[in-house]
Structures are given as structure tokens and as C-alpha cells.
Design a protein around this motif. Sequence first.
Motif, PDB file in Angstrom:
ATOM      1  N   CYS A 273       5.439   6.962  -1.407  1.00 57.43           N
ATOM      2  CA  CYS A 273       5.649   7.198   0.021  1.00 57.43           C
ATOM      3  C   CYS A 273       4.661   6.326   0.788  1.00 57.43           C
ATOM      4  N   ALA A 274       5.165   5.414   1.595  1.00 52.04           N
ATOM      5  CA  ALA A 274       4.295   4.497   2.323  1.00 52.04           C
ATOM      6  C   ALA A 274       4.488   4.559   3.829  1.00 52.04           C
ATOM      7  N   ASP A 275       5.392   5.418   4.319  1.00 47.31           N
ATOM      8  CA  ASP A 275       5.658   5.373   5.763  1.00 47.31           C
ATOM      9  C   ASP A 275       5.665   6.730   6.460  1.00 47.31           C
TER      10      ASP A 275
ATOM     11  N   ILE B  60       3.908  10.951   6.611  1.00 48.87           N
ATOM     12  CA  ILE B  60       3.011  12.011   6.145  1.00 48.87           C
ATOM     13  C   ILE B  60       3.818  13.288   6.270  1.00 48.87           C
TER      14      ILE B  60
ATOM     15  N   TYR C  97       4.825   7.872  10.161  1.00 53.15           N
ATOM     16  CA  TYR C  97       3.518   7.249  10.377  1.00 53.15           C
ATOM     17  C   TYR C  97       3.628   5.745  10.598  1.00 53.15           C
ATOM     18  N   SER C  98       4.540   5.074   9.924  1.00 55.80           N
ATOM     19  CA  SER C  98       4.705   3.625  10.101  1.00 55.80           C
ATOM     20  C   SER C  98       6.185   3.283   9.970  1.00 55.80           C
TER      21      SER C  98
ATOM     22  N   ILE D  90       0.810   5.758   1.133  1.00 57.81           N
ATOM     23  CA  ILE D  90       0.161   6.956   1.656  1.00 57.81           C
ATOM     24  C   ILE D  90      -0.079   7.942   0.525  1.00 57.81           C
ATOM     25  N   GLU D  91       0.914   8.078  -0.357  1.00 57.08           N
ATOM     26  CA  GLU D  91       0.750   8.917  -1.540  1.00 57.08           C
ATOM     27  C   GLU D  91       1.765   8.503  -2.609  1.00 57.08           C
TER      28      GLU D  91
ATOM     29  N   THR E  18      -7.905  10.130   0.466  1.00 59.87           N
ATOM     30  CA  THR E  18      -7.941   9.854   1.900  1.00 59.87           C
ATOM     31  C   THR E  18      -9.379   9.926   2.400  1.00 59.87           C
TER      32      THR E  18
ATOM     33  N   SER F 191       0.825  -1.205   0.000  1.00 55.28           N
ATOM     34  CA  SER F 191       0.000   0.000   0.000  1.00 55.28           C
ATOM     35  C   SER F 191       0.860   1.255   0.000  1.00 55.28           C
TER      36      SER F 191
ATOM     37  N   LYS G  48      -4.562  10.972  -3.137  1.00 54.31           N
ATOM     38  CA  LYS G  48      -3.342  10.254  -2.780  1.00 54.31           C
ATOM     39  C   LYS G  48      -2.388  10.164  -3.970  1.00 54.31           C
TER      40      LYS G  48
ATOM     41  N   MET H  13      -4.142   1.169  -3.368  1.00 47.89           N
ATOM     42  CA  MET H  13      -4.583   2.169  -2.389  1.00 47.89           C
ATOM     43  C   MET H  13      -5.845   2.864  -2.884  1.00 47.89           C
TER      44      MET H  13
END
Length: 424
Positions: free
Chosen positions: A314-316, A318, A323-324, A305-306, A352, A303, A358, A348
Motif C-alpha cells: 500500500c503506497a497511497d 492510510i 494520502y497520495s 506506506i505499509e 513510522t 516507496s 510498516k 521504506m
Amino acid sequence: MKIVSAAEAVSFVESGNRVFFQGAAMTPNILIDALVDRHKELKAVEIFHIHTEGSARYTQPPYRDSFCLNSCFAAGNVRDAVNSEYGAYIPIFLSEIHVLFRKNILPLDVAFIQVSPPDKHGFCSLGASVDITLPAIQTAKKVIAQINPQVPRTHGDGIIHVSRITAAVEANAPIFSHAPVAPSEIEKQIGKHVAELIEDGATLQMGIGGIPNVVLNNLMNHKRLGIHTEMFSDGVLPLIEKGIITGEEKEVKTGKIVTCFALGSSALYDFIDDNPVVHFKEAAYTNDTAIIRRNPKVTAINSAIEIDLTGQVCADTIGTYQYSGVGGQMDFIRGASLSEGGKAIIAMPSVTAKGISKIVPNLREGAGVTTTRAHVHYIATEYGVVNLYGKNLKQRAKALISIAHPDHRQELEKEAYYRINKTR
């Protein structure tokens, strides 16, 4: 093995120590809480872990004055701490965290774990979380265990002999579980698009959440699927029961489900208990690109985030907010890409929960690039799937805009036009 009280067990921790916590469903919170209760007599104790379950009191006042978190993942229970002066985040691939222990880059003084009672040979099982726990217990100076008969005994490499355990406490309580959540309509649509990319005989990697489970729900007519993954949850159970997941075409551990941790419902834990079909390995193995690519048609579903218009994922984060974590996304994106017939997929929703796109012209300032634009292949939203592999930057922008939310396509098209013509 010495059975003691929780207070005595955590007395082995001294000020200035680095302490590892096993995570996910196996988080040993009896030991963790007992350690936090000692906060007035301790200082500068570094806590190291990835994803844990529980309240993480060591990140909260007044306990955080005695403990500092150094984490490779920012789950919800520690996210604010990681982004504050009381915690820190280490960006690193899940496949390489073991190097920090084994090469004494971050040597461990104490490891807290939760295990099954020993068998007749004196071996306890690490249960549903072997991941980075195995190298942690192999290198830590002291190992403190929470022994729980409700921990599933899993097959594979996740075992520890009682002679390696410095002290232990007894517990008898269910390990952490997460019941499956009904997917949204958007997730259902994304799941259908992704499922159409999966071929018979594919080897699957998937995470937890609505989209992976919907993908799995749409595979009821597939055949001879295999699992080689960092983690898995309840979505695989119906496919196993129907004989769809057999692993017969896998090259690595044919017929086995290979994983490094599992997180789900009590039904999932019942399934993995003493089940030789499920093989638990450390993350250095499950997430090794050279091993992943040996399987045929590896289909990795991750997945984001954007994603920007060039394909950067970018998956980790914001922006600058952690974030992760990097986790295993790149391990499997690359492994799938190099697998014969493999497919690397980022799935994804197009927006949001607040309706923000995203798919963006540029990643937010300070955002981390989890998967580079040179690595990305398939991108899926509820509006379809595009394959960016081999496409130039102009073609990528056009493809990504086609699966963006309709409310944002016009603005994205303007940004793409400005970028191409270098004028505003």
C-alpha cells in the motif's frame, strides 16, 4: 497570442466547466488565484490536476462552494479536500491519465498552464512539467497561459505554439523549487542497501525524497548508468558531473535522460534549461511498460506506506484516507521486472515516525493495494533487503519479518504462526 490581465484571462472559464491545472514546479498560481477571486460569479467548476504547488485556495472556504476538486493525486495542499465532500480522487495509473482526455471520458473545457516566452518560431516550452500537461493542452477547448521568462526551456515534446493559446498573462517570478533535505540516518542505511543492488549499466527510475537521493549518493563508483524515469531531482546532478550517468547502454533514447517532470532546486532548473541531454516526454511515454522494459537492467526504486506479510504494497492510502496517489509505481515495478536484468525495489523505513511497524500482518481496513503481491520483488528497510520473487506465502512472511524493526518482530512472528496454523 493575446496578452491580457489575469482577470480577463480567467473570464474564459464558465460555470460547469472542467478546468485543468498544470502541476509541480509549473503550477500557474497567478491564473489560479485570479480564477478563485471570481468565486462569487461561478458555480460547479470542476478542477482537475495531479500534484500542484501552492495554497490551493479553491479547496478552502468560502471558495470551495464554487469549485470541486477531482484529482488523480492527493498532495499535502489538497489532501484534506480530496477526503471530504468538496473533492474526490480518481485511482488511475499515471501512464493512463491521458486516456481520460483523449477519449473524452473527462473532456477538458479549459487548461491553465505556465510556459516560457515564445521562441522566434512562436513555440513556448512547458518547462519542467510535461507529464499529463501535453495531452491536456492538445485536447482542451481553450488554453490559458502564464508566460514567465524564468521557466526553463526544455527539450523534447513539451512545446505549444502561440496559435494554440487562447489568452495569456505575463509573469516574472521563480518557479517552485525544493532544496535538497539532509537524509536521516535511517534513510542513509536504506540507501546503502539499495545502492548495493544497482549494477553498472543500469537504467534508473527514482522519485523525490531522502532515500532516492541517498541511493544516488552511493553510486559514485558506478559506471555507465542511465535515467528513464517519471521524475527526477537534484540527486542526479553530481553523477552527471562525474560522468557516471551517461545513458550509453540504454536502448530507448541512448545518451538521453528521459523524464516527464522535474522538481528540485534552482540548480536543477538551470541544468535542464536548453539542455539537449534531458528529454521531456508525456507520462504516456515515460511510464509505458512496453517502453520501460526495452532498457537494460531497469532498476525502479519506489516507496510504501505499509506492506503486509504476503507482500501486498500500500503506497497511497492510510486505511481509507487517501494520502497520495497510485502514480507510476506499478508502471515502473512491472517495467523493471520485465527488463533484462531489471530489479523492482520497494524501499521504506521499518517503522513510522511514531514507531508503528510498516510491515504488518494485514493492510489496514480500507487500504488500497498499489502493487500486488504477484508483482513485488525486492523490499528494503534499514535492516536489509529481501527478494520475495518466487517465494511462497510462508517464506515471504519469514523474509519480511527479518527486515522488520526488532521491536515488532515477535508480534509479527505470532501473527504469521496463527495464519499458518489457522488458530488463535
